[in-house]
Design a protein around this motif. Sequence first.
Motif, PDB file in Angstrom:
ATOM      1  N   LYS A  46       0.832  -1.204   0.000  1.00  0.00           N
ATOM      2  CA  LYS A  46       0.000   0.000   0.000  1.00  0.00           C
ATOM      3  C   LYS A  46       0.865   1.252   0.000  1.00  0.00           C
ATOM      4  O   LYS A  46       0.563   2.234  -0.695  1.00  0.00           O
ATOM      5  N   VAL A  47       1.945   1.233   0.773  1.00  0.00           N
ATOM      6  CA  VAL A  47       2.841   2.390   0.814  1.00  0.00           C
ATOM      7  C   VAL A  47       3.497   2.604  -0.540  1.00  0.00           C
ATOM      8  O   VAL A  47       3.632   3.738  -1.018  1.00  0.00           O
ATOM      9  N   LEU A  48       3.924   1.512  -1.188  1.00  0.00           N
ATOM     10  CA  LEU A  48       4.578   1.631  -2.489  1.00  0.00           C
ATOM     11  C   LEU A  48       3.622   2.188  -3.541  1.00  0.00           C
ATOM     12  O   LEU A  48       4.017   2.984  -4.396  1.00  0.00           O
ATOM     13  N   LYS A  49       2.378   1.771  -3.488  1.00  0.00           N
ATOM     14  CA  LYS A  49       1.409   2.247  -4.477  1.00  0.00           C
ATOM     15  C   LYS A  49       1.064   3.713  -4.271  1.00  0.00           C
ATOM     16  O   LYS A  49       0.725   4.415  -5.237  1.00  0.00           O
ATOM     17  N   ARG A  50       1.148   4.191  -3.031  1.00  0.00           N
ATOM     18  CA  ARG A  50       0.863   5.601  -2.779  1.00  0.00           C
ATOM     19  C   ARG A  50       2.055   6.497  -3.128  1.00  0.00           C
ATOM     20  O   ARG A  50       1.873   7.703  -3.352  1.00  0.00           O
ATOM     21  N   ALA A  51       3.245   5.907  -3.161  1.00  0.00           N
ATOM     22  CA  ALA A  51       4.444   6.718  -3.426  1.00  0.00           C
ATOM     23  C   ALA A  51       4.445   7.195  -4.877  1.00  0.00           C
ATOM     24  O   ALA A  51       3.927   6.529  -5.785  1.00  0.00           O
ATOM     25  N   ARG A  52       5.034   8.375  -5.108  1.00  0.00           N
ATOM     26  CA  ARG A  52       5.080   8.947  -6.440  1.00  0.00           C
ATOM     27  C   ARG A  52       6.411   8.716  -7.143  1.00  0.00           C
ATOM     28  O   ARG A  52       6.669   9.309  -8.190  1.00  0.00           O
ATOM     29  N   ARG A  53       7.269   7.919  -6.573  1.00  0.00           N
ATOM     30  CA  ARG A  53       8.554   7.615  -7.191  1.00  0.00           C
ATOM     31  C   ARG A  53       8.654   6.119  -7.407  1.00  0.00           C
ATOM     32  O   ARG A  53       7.883   5.340  -6.824  1.00  0.00           O
ATOM     33  N   PRO A  54       9.572   5.660  -8.250  1.00  0.00           N
ATOM     34  CA  PRO A  54       9.708   4.227  -8.498  1.00  0.00           C
ATOM     35  C   PRO A  54       9.951   3.435  -7.210  1.00  0.00           C
ATOM     36  O   PRO A  54      10.567   3.929  -6.259  1.00  0.00           O
ATOM     37  N   TRP A  55       9.470   2.196  -7.221  1.00  0.00           N
ATOM     38  CA  TRP A  55       9.559   1.362  -6.027  1.00  0.00           C
ATOM     39  C   TRP A  55      10.994   1.123  -5.588  1.00  0.00           C
ATOM     40  O   TRP A  55      11.262   0.942  -4.410  1.00  0.00           O
ATOM     41  N   VAL A  56      11.918   1.087  -6.542  1.00  0.00           N
ATOM     42  CA  VAL A  56      13.286   0.732  -6.200  1.00  0.00           C
ATOM     43  C   VAL A  56      13.880   1.711  -5.193  1.00  0.00           C
ATOM     44  O   VAL A  56      14.688   1.323  -4.335  1.00  0.00           O
ATOM     45  N   TYR A  57      13.472   2.989  -5.234  1.00  0.00           N
ATOM     46  CA  TYR A  57      14.015   3.970  -4.300  1.00  0.00           C
ATOM     47  C   TYR A  57      13.476   3.746  -2.893  1.00  0.00           C
ATOM     48  O   TYR A  57      14.220   3.865  -1.906  1.00  0.00           O
ATOM     49  N   SER A  58      12.199   3.442  -2.772  1.00  0.00           N
ATOM     50  CA  SER A  58      11.637   3.161  -1.447  1.00  0.00           C
ATOM     51  C   SER A  58      12.242   1.894  -0.855  1.00  0.00           C
ATOM     52  O   SER A  58      12.597   1.857   0.328  1.00  0.00           O
ATOM     53  N   LEU A  59      12.384   0.861  -1.677  1.00  0.00           N
ATOM     54  CA  LEU A  59      12.968  -0.382  -1.181  1.00  0.00           C
ATOM     55  C   LEU A  59      14.421  -0.182  -0.756  1.00  0.00           C
ATOM     56  O   LEU A  59      14.879  -0.774   0.231  1.00  0.00           O
ATOM     57  N   SER A  60      15.154   0.640  -1.489  1.00  0.00           N
ATOM     58  CA  SER A  60      16.555   0.864  -1.140  1.00  0.00           C
ATOM     59  C   SER A  60      16.677   1.597   0.196  1.00  0.00           C
ATOM     60  O   SER A  60      17.608   1.343   0.971  1.00  0.00           O
ATOM     61  N   VAL A  61      15.733   2.507   0.488  1.00  0.00           N
ATOM     62  CA  VAL A  61      15.747   3.202   1.775  1.00  0.00           C
ATOM     63  C   VAL A  61      15.399   2.247   2.907  1.00  0.00           C
ATOM     64  O   VAL A  61      16.053   2.216   3.956  1.00  0.00           O
TER      65      VAL A  61
END
Length: 295
Positions: A46-61
């Motif tokens: 759900k957090v990834l779908k709400r984010a406005r940037r590619p998933w790879v950046y959220s996962l890397s953080v």
Amino acid sequence: MTPHQPSQGLTRPLPMPVRPYEDETTRSYIRRINTANALHHGELMKVLKRARRPWVYSLSVWMETQPDTLVLAMPQLGKHRSEPAFRQKLVGRPIRTTHSPACHRCTLTRDAGPYIEIYTTHERVICPDHSLWIGEGIAGFTDQFTVHACPEITTAWHHHKNLITRHGHSQVRRAFHIASVINWSWYDQFQHFTAAMDIYDTLAGEHPRQANSKALLAAALYPSIVTLTAVIAHPIGWRTPARPVPTFSSNGSATKSPTDGNHREPSTPCDTGWKPTGHPDSADPTRFSRANPND
């Protein structure tokens, strides 16, 4: 441990980092992150779908990992990045659109758990380190079985790899698909395939719980499929013109028929449009005589 859910704008690393597995699907990787950090199922998604940037950046953080590392492990994450230097690292990797469970012995030795879903290709049917069948018919890690008792399968796998080296991955992939359709169609029609029955009986004796599974039958048919793949993938077999058919005169002398090189007279029952319709041995082309070693 009571599951907790991340905040809506999670921008800090999670307590338990998870290392990505080679060619792992994003769904499998996120599932392992949820399990390791005791999160509610689907909360990270759900957090990834709400984010406005590619998933790879959220996962890397969250995992304190460089984006390049994640993309090299999971190439599907690189589809949304346009940097030429970044895409250059993925050049030459085969196209992978299907997924299946990875060898559970390999995943356990890397502390990744028993079940990981990975993107796979047509030649990844056995694990070379543990000789486990991971090809067609495998739905979970409990369906995997060893093929030690049938060296023909391992030999066919090496032949499969050599065909890719010789003819290229895309050409062998098409040939392997055609060969698979032909072999499975013949088996579905006759429920018998002499060239594979010995392998099937050996595997069924070693793994009685898998005796009626599609995976066991797929492993038994695999050597025959690879043999036909080699014929279809060879370019010379498609370009060789047919020789003129000789005809015999009344005095017994042979003369060439007045046809061009592209014409070929029917020489076998299959050339005349014959199609097997019954189960008798005499009409079943999949039942060869065991007395002839060349069959």
